[in-house]
Scaffold this active site. Structure first.
Site, PDB file in Angstrom:
ATOM      1  N   GLY A  44      47.237  32.137  41.833  1.00 38.93           N
ATOM      2  CA  GLY A  44      47.414  33.526  41.441  1.00 38.93           C
ATOM      3  C   GLY A  44      46.898  34.452  42.523  1.00 38.93           C
ATOM      4  CB  ALA A  45      48.344  36.084  45.285  1.00 40.31           C
ATOM      5  N   GLY A  46      47.090  37.922  42.346  1.00 40.35           N
ATOM      6  CA  GLY A  46      46.961  39.287  41.837  1.00 40.35           C
ATOM      7  C   GLY A  46      45.603  39.871  42.200  1.00 40.35           C
ATOM      8  CB  CYS A  69      39.569  38.502  31.178  1.00 39.13           C
ATOM      9  SG  CYS A  69      38.314  39.278  32.221  1.00 39.13           S
ATOM     10  CG  MET A 121      41.561  39.223  37.959  1.00 41.04           C
ATOM     11  SD  MET A 121      39.907  39.831  37.614  1.00 41.04           S
ATOM     12  CE  MET A 121      39.297  38.540  36.554  1.00 41.04           C
TER      13      MET A 121
END
Length: 513
Positions: A263-265, A129, A267
């Site tokens: 988003g549950a990755g 990122c 990050m």
């Protein structure tokens, strides 16, 4: 998933035909068409970022063309140059970084495309990122005036930097150590450098120089974190996102603000962890599947984690005061038309809904900020959080730089030790030619009626003599680069053998052919 050649090697255009991206300047590679999903994402983003086109303009002169224009005598050099060309959070805005981001699944293909270029022997990609960087090992030497700083070369681009050899080595070591990160000492970048090596294993083009560079960078990153306290108290991008959100909320609302994480990755999980550390006991998590959310719930029993599927995202946003986004989606999840009709938040949080987007490409279009009741923050805005404790961070960085300097010398010594490899190969080949020629003379004198046993015995004798003869020279051509005196002696031995047996002439002819 974005197609590598479309983003790096060619021009991606909007439906109006305007150029969004003019690559890193790695010209000469045939651009493959972008798939519909990627093109759709770029067009949607262009609707939000129409003012950012100027940031993506670049001329068609490249660092690699500089290498290709080097003089012919550079062919005589045995050692390849290491080059990094890229952009980072320090040199370019998120609007540009997201356009040049390369998904991890495309890294092997990127290596293959790069190595198809003339004079590119090895390559790899590091895309996060905060940065997109291409590392290559080139058979043509770097310009004589080596760039010791990030280049502000208008011929190439106001946003890109190019570094050669020792400067490229120091850069990746600083990256791995967390010195080049937005957050000093953050640990995620080391994991991302490790992932470059994992992805590159077995990929043709991720060769000895580049893989050796990244493996050494991992060693440096580990050593810096072990021997200094650079990571003590260091915040991650995710924790900085949480800090930023709390800075923008009234302090009285910190415990009661309704939090939504999309988003549950990795990050997203860290966002949840840091929200919990700040006293948040309940949050909604939107994700494609429930498995990851269930795992997070089990790992963090002290917080109520409510799962919602992706198709309920807008409904969940309507009930949230703060929306964190951290997905790999290449199309924006939120645009102005999605947000303008959402109900206002309560006066206890200031009547404004916060969107904290730590994804690149961005999940939230900048046009969302045009909605009166919404505020949008992205990774570039996290600088406001990490600007604190500057003096302490400078002191820690100085400790780490001493380690990096030491490790850079070790790596350069290792690369220098590789210079003996062509001599070793040529000396063996030279000895083998002599052995075979003399063996044939001997066998011809012995006549045609010699039996196989005798023929084999004579062949074994010649091989044994050659092996014993080469043992001494080979021992004095091998060095791991750890001892500078031994390395210098090894190189002296190499030059002496090259002169005695005329090996340099053979290697030059081989290169020119």
């Amino acid at each position: 998933m974005a197609t590598f050649p479309a983003t790096i090697c060619g021009k991606v255009r909007t439906a109006h035909g305007d150029s969004l991206v003019t690559s890193f300047g790695l010209s000469g590679i045939r651009a493959l068409p972008t798939n519909n999903r990627t093109r759709r994402g770029l067009i949607q983003r262009a609707r939000c970022d129409s003012d950012s086109d100027s940031a993506s303009k670049a001329v068609n002169i490249t660092a690699l063309e500089e290498l290709q224009d080097s003089t012919a005598d550079s062919h005589t050099k045995q050692r390849s140059s290491i080059l990094v060309i890229g952009l980072s959070i320090h040199t370019s805005p998120v609007e540009m970084r997201e356009k040049l981001a390369i998904p991890e699944a495309e890294w092997p293909r990127a290596i293959g495309e790069l190595c198809c270029l003339s004079h590119i022997e090895e390559a790899c990609v590091l895309s996060t990122c905060n940065r997109t960087e291409i590392y290559v090992s080139s058979s043509i030497s770097a310009p004589r005036s080596e760039r010791s700083d990030r280049m502000d070369v208008k011929d190439i681009s106001q946003h890109r930097f190019v570094l050669y050899n020792k400067d490229a080595t120091q850069h990746i070591f600083e990256v791995s150590a967390g010195l080049d990160s937005l957050v000093l000492g953050e640990g995620q970048i080391l994991a991302q450098v490790k992932q470059v090596v994992r992805v590159g294993q077995g990929v043709n083009g991720f060769g000895r120089n580049i893989s050796g560079l990244f493996k050494h960078a991992i060693t440096v990153g580990k050593r810096v974190r072990t021997e200094t306290n650079i990571a003590a108290g260091a915040v991650s991008v995710s924790s900085a996102a949480v800090e930023l959100a709390l800075m923008k909320l009234p302090e009285s609302s910190h415990a009661s603000a309704r939090m939504l994480v999309i988003g549950a990755g990795k990050m997203g999980k860290l966002v949840i962890k840091h929200l919990m550390a700040k006293g948040c006991t309940k949050m909604v998590v939107v994700n494609r599947s429930e498995e990851r959310v269930t795992a997070i719930r089990e790992e963090m029993p002290g917080v109520e984690v409510i799962y919602r599927p992706l198709d309920e995202m807008l409904a969940c946003a309507a009930e949230a005061d703060v929306v964190f986004t951290s997905t790999t989606s290449e199309t924006p999840l939120f645009l102005k038309e999605h947000v303008k009709d959402l109900p206002s938040t309560g006066p206890e949080v200031g009547g404004v809904r916060l969107f904290v987007d730590i994804s690149v490409p961005r999940n939230v279009g900048s046009c969302v900020g045009e909605v009166e009741t919404a505020r949008v923050y992205n990774v570039d805005d996290l600088m406001e959080v990490v600007a604190t404790n500057k003096e302490e961070r400078v002191r820690k960085a100085a400790e780490a730089q001493a380690i990096i300097t030491e490790e850079s010398i070790k790596f350069e010594s290792w690369r220098t030790s590789l210079e003996t490899v062509p001599t070793i190969k040529k000396l063996r080949a030279y000895a083998e030619r002599i052995r075979v020629a003399e063996l044939e003379k001997c066998l011809s004198k012995m006549g045609d009626d010699i039996d196989k046993k005798t023929r084999r015995a004579v062949d074994d004798l010649s091989r044994g003599i050659t092996k014993r003869f080469l043992h001494g020279p080979m021992q004095h051509l091998r060095c791991d680069g750890s001892d500078s005196r031994a390395l210098n002696q090894t190189l002296e031995n190499m030059h002496a053998l090259n002169r005695m047996y005329g090996l340099e002439k053979e290697m030059l002819e081989e290169k020119l052919n």
